[in-house]
Design an enzyme around this catalytic site. Structure first.
Site, PDB file in Angstrom:
ATOM      1  N   LYS A 168       0.852  -1.192   0.000  1.00 10.54           N
ATOM      2  CA  LYS A 168       0.000   0.000   0.000  1.00 10.54           C
ATOM      3  C   LYS A 168       0.887   1.241   0.000  1.00 10.54           C
ATOM      4  O   LYS A 168       1.923   1.273   0.691  1.00 10.54           O
ATOM      5  CB  LYS A 168      -0.907   0.006   1.236  1.00 10.54           C
ATOM      6  CG  LYS A 168      -1.901  -1.149   1.268  1.00 10.54           C
ATOM      7  CD  LYS A 168      -2.982  -1.003   0.205  1.00 10.54           C
ATOM      8  CE  LYS A 168      -3.966  -2.170   0.282  1.00 10.54           C
ATOM      9  NZ  LYS A 168      -5.034  -2.058  -0.726  1.00 10.54           N
ATOM     10  N   ASN A 199      -5.329   3.176  -3.374  1.00 14.50           N
ATOM     11  CA  ASN A 199      -6.741   3.213  -2.952  1.00 14.50           C
ATOM     12  C   ASN A 199      -7.428   4.558  -3.213  1.00 14.50           C
ATOM     13  O   ASN A 199      -8.130   5.093  -2.358  1.00 14.50           O
ATOM     14  CB  ASN A 199      -6.872   2.801  -1.479  1.00 14.50           C
ATOM     15  CG  ASN A 199      -6.521   1.332  -1.282  1.00 14.50           C
ATOM     16  OD1 ASN A 199      -5.350   0.988  -1.090  1.00 14.50           O
ATOM     17  ND2 ASN A 199      -7.499   0.463  -1.386  1.00 14.50           N
ATOM     18  N   HIS A 299     -10.005  -8.278  -7.865  1.00 15.61           N
ATOM     19  CA  HIS A 299      -9.818  -7.675  -6.541  1.00 15.61           C
ATOM     20  C   HIS A 299     -10.387  -8.568  -5.435  1.00 15.61           C
ATOM     21  O   HIS A 299     -11.580  -8.916  -5.469  1.00 15.61           O
ATOM     22  CB  HIS A 299     -10.534  -6.313  -6.515  1.00 15.61           C
ATOM     23  CG  HIS A 299     -10.691  -5.732  -5.140  1.00 15.61           C
ATOM     24  ND1 HIS A 299     -11.925  -5.614  -4.508  1.00 15.61           N
ATOM     25  CD2 HIS A 299      -9.771  -5.258  -4.259  1.00 15.61           C
ATOM     26  CE1 HIS A 299     -11.745  -5.074  -3.309  1.00 15.61           C
ATOM     27  NE2 HIS A 299     -10.461  -4.852  -3.134  1.00 15.61           N
TER      28      HIS A 299
HETATM   29 MG    MG Z   1      -6.842  -2.153  -4.218  1.00 18.00          MG
END
Ligand code: MG
Length: 362
Positions: A168, A199, A299
């Protein structure tokens, strides 16, 4: 004999297996909407969709108040017809997230029945490309994880033979994001794929800047850099960087994917079977991507997506985030860095009905 005799829905709260944080949110619990459909010839199909903490009751209400009654008495084999009928009956709330999640729970139950009736596993009846799909890990790369843990998790994935790890991004400074990626690249060497995921947290200008800073680390994709409705921003970003741009987990219609693909804004498609409204539209998105020479790396929902990625010729990866262990007696098999699609007829998910009962909240 193939007529639907009953259709019911419930909401099941499944605890998260691990703290999961990204640049925008935390995964609170998997609100799991489970639909059960029974047919006159004695088949029972179970489908599901999910949220990561909000909206589960709204989805359940859409099913109970509007959609399920439409199904009873219909022919369970007419999956395409039923999807369209339900979609049309929710015209004023489509395209919409709640409607898509409700449709997905019904549609996956109908595919469960379809595959059981054919006595075939989902991955074969939905296309049948190859049973094993490369696996990458997301579970070790959350945003709150320290650099040391990030490196340790990436090394563990590599030593298990897994093919990639996702990190991330969206830390306050570029330097911090870059140093986390650099540490992982250093630890795993050049032969493990690394992906990053923002995101939807960035502005268009910031994403261009960060992509430039990430380029030396040979990333396989930059996921959801921008809000999903900013197609033009994705076009600009894709034109400015050599890193493929991955989108799809926040897209809810075939037309939305078509626009991204037509405009060259999607280097990887990450269609989510729950958020697109079920297996019926999922396959259409996957085939659309194929027409644009784009691969699909779905996903989340690995327990279901393993079969869908195995069904199509352009399936790239299955994302490792286990989340159904508390309510199932089956677990996906992983061999030599590949996830194996189940061979049992139907979806291949062996629900533990007592565990579902224990966690049912509505
Ligand atoms: Mg994602």
């Amino acid at each position: 004999m193939t007529l639907i005799t009953a259709a019911t829905a419930r909401l099941v709260d499944i605890e998260v297996e691990k703290v999961r944080t990204d640049a925008m949110q935390s995964f609170l619990k998997q609100e799991t909407i489970v639909v059960t459909i029974e047919t006159a010839d004695g088949l029972t199909g179970r489908g599901y969709s999910y949220t990561i903490g909000t909206g589960g009751r709204a989805t359940l209400s859409m099913l109970n108040e509007h959609l399920l009654a439409v199904l009873v008495g219909e022919d369970s084999r007419l999956v395409e017809h039923l999807w369209r009928r339900l979609y049309d009956s929710t015209r004023a709330t489509s395209v919409g997230v709640i409607t898509a999640l409700a449709l997905a729970a019904v549609d996956t139950a109908l595919w469960d029945i379809r595959a059981q009736r054919a006595a075939q596993p989902l991955w074969m009846i939905a296309g049948g490309n190859r049973r094993d799909v490369p696996l990458y890990d997301t579970e070790g790369g959350w945003l709150h994880v320290s650099v040391d843990e990030l490196v340790e998790e990436a090394r563990a994935s590599a030593s298990r033979g897994w093919k990639g790890v996702k990190i991330k991004v969206g830390k306050p400074s570029i330097a911090e994001d870059a140093s986390r990626i650099a540490a992982v690249r250093d630890a795993v060497g050049p032969n493990i794929e690394i992906m990053v995921d923002a995101n939807q947290s960035m502005t268009s200008a910031e994403a261009v800047r960060r992509a430039h800073a990430f380029e030396p680390f040979d990333l396989s994709w930059f996921e959801e850099p921008l809000p999903a409705d900013d197609v033009t921003g994705h076009v600009r970003l894709a034109q400015s960087t050599s890193i493929p741009i991955a989108v799809g987990e926040s897209m809810y219609s075939l037309g939305h994917f078509r626009e991204y693909l037509e405009r060259g804004a999607a280097g990887i498609v990450q269609v989510d079977v729950a958020r697109i409204g079920g297996i019926t539209p999922w396959l259409k998105v996957a085939h659309l991507a194929e027409a644009f020479n784009v691969q699909v790396s779905p996903h989340f929902l690995m327990e279901l997506h393993v079969s869908l990625a195995a069904a199509i010729p352009n399936g790239r990866f299955v994302e490792h985030i286990p989340q159904l262990r508390a309510v199932t007696d089956s677990e996906i098999r992983i061999e030599d860095g590949h996830a194996l699609a189940p061979m049992t007829p139907g979806l291949g998910i062996d629900w533990n009905l007592d565990a579902l009962d224990d966690r049912t909240v509505a």
